[in-house]
Design a protein around this motif. Sequence first.
Motif, short mmCIF file in Angstrom:
data_model
loop_
_atom_site.label_atom_id
_atom_site.label_comp_id
_atom_site.label_asym_id
_atom_site.label_seq_id
_atom_site.Cartn_x
_atom_site.Cartn_y
_atom_site.Cartn_z
N SER A 1 0.82 -1.22 0.00
CA SER A 1 0.00 0.00 0.00
C SER A 1 0.86 1.26 0.00
O SER A 1 0.52 2.26 -0.65
CB SER A 1 -0.93 -0.01 1.21
OG SER A 1 -0.19 0.01 2.42
N MET A 2 1.97 1.22 0.73
CA MET A 2 2.85 2.40 0.78
C MET A 2 3.55 2.64 -0.55
O MET A 2 3.85 3.78 -0.92
CB MET A 2 3.89 2.22 1.89
CG MET A 2 3.29 2.10 3.30
SD MET A 2 2.42 3.59 3.83
CE MET A 2 3.79 4.72 4.01
N SER B 1 0.25 7.25 5.88
CA SER B 1 0.94 7.61 4.64
C SER B 1 0.73 9.08 4.32
O SER B 1 1.66 9.77 3.90
CB SER B 1 0.41 6.74 3.49
OG SER B 1 1.01 7.11 2.27
N MET C 1 -3.63 2.97 7.64
CA MET C 1 -2.42 3.00 6.81
C MET C 1 -2.42 4.20 5.89
O MET C 1 -1.38 4.83 5.64
CB MET C 1 -2.32 1.70 6.00
CG MET C 1 -1.95 0.48 6.85
SD MET C 1 -0.36 0.62 7.70
CE MET C 1 0.75 0.88 6.32
N TYR C 2 -3.61 4.54 5.36
CA TYR C 2 -3.68 5.70 4.47
C TYR C 2 -3.37 6.99 5.25
O TYR C 2 -2.65 7.88 4.76
CB TYR C 2 -5.05 5.80 3.83
CG TYR C 2 -5.24 7.09 3.06
CD1 TYR C 2 -4.60 7.30 1.84
CD2 TYR C 2 -6.02 8.12 3.58
CE1 TYR C 2 -4.74 8.50 1.15
CE2 TYR C 2 -6.19 9.30 2.90
CZ TYR C 2 -5.55 9.49 1.68
OH TYR C 2 -5.68 10.70 1.01
#
Length: 384
Positions: free
Chosen positions: A68-69, A102, A98-99
Amino acid sequence: MLRTISNNTILIVLTAIGLPKSAYPYIFIIAAALIMVITTYDSIDGHVNEENNKILSVTKLIIMAVYSMLSGQISGFLVFFFFDEAKAYIRVIIGISMYVLSAAAMAKEISAAICIVETFLIIAAYLIILIVYKMMEQMENRKRNYDARITASNVSEMHEKRLNEQLTIQNYMAERNARLIERENISRNIHNNVGHSITAAIMTLDAADMLYDVEPDEARKKMNDANNRMRGSLESIRRAVRVLDEGESELTAADLTSELDMIINEFMMDTGIQINKDYCGITGAIKIPHNHVEFLTGVLREMLTNGVKHGNANEFFVILLGDSAHVRLDISDNGHSDFDSINGGQRIAGGFGLRKIITYVEKCGGKVQFENENGFRTTMELPV
């Protein structure tokens, strides 16, 4: 397995979308490949070892985070939806977290407004994927239930077919055994009754031959008696053959009266004892089971013999009645015996003939009565 294929297909699509903007495309592709390998292995392995499963789940979650990153856009954060080890809302929380992390790392490049909008877009995408998966799951369940019903129907049909085959075989064997028993009974009756009549006829003819020159009238009478015996025997054989050939389970009352007449005539010829008969209470066309006919003729012979042997009777009365529902045979004599209501139970228990009569009548749902008043009397009624 269908869910695994769907996950891998969507992952390929997400990878294709995120690949142009990924800063490290090769690592991004490797991460996607590892996720596909772990997801496929996890579905095949079936969680055999719980400790290994935990390690695999943590490894899968780390690789998804790296994926995802490296995606470079919000589509990459949808990969957490494929983390089947957690519930749907937990996957959404992990993906949004996670978003946010980020976005916080790139605070200079992404404004708060864009972050909020993209967060809602991620949630909406998760909901769409969840709805699609629910629909797929329902379709799969319906297909599974349909297959189960088809399988159950086929198994039931096969079981019913096998059961019908077994019943057919059992019915065939039962019918075959019944026919064999019936043939055995008929052959035994022919041997006993007809054989006795023919033997008596031969002896009568021998006596007539010796008397022919001395007393021709008496010889002629004996020859007539022998002729009547042979005719009666021939008629009995014809009836037996008809039953065997035509498979008849019933005879007419006329057949029954004919059999009774043959027994009565032979008995009178052998003993000289008078037997009075009355068949006016039955119509010749009434159908009577073949077993009943054999039973009633056997009872008549038994009662005539017992009347002479145990009661010294010299006169008998035979009455036959019948309608479409019942047939009744009444046999009485003028003999003298000690049979009464007190010792009747013991006499019946000790006598094979009377006990056999009671057993057959009760088995058929009929009635039987024995009386000894001015002579012995047997009354039987059988349903037809």
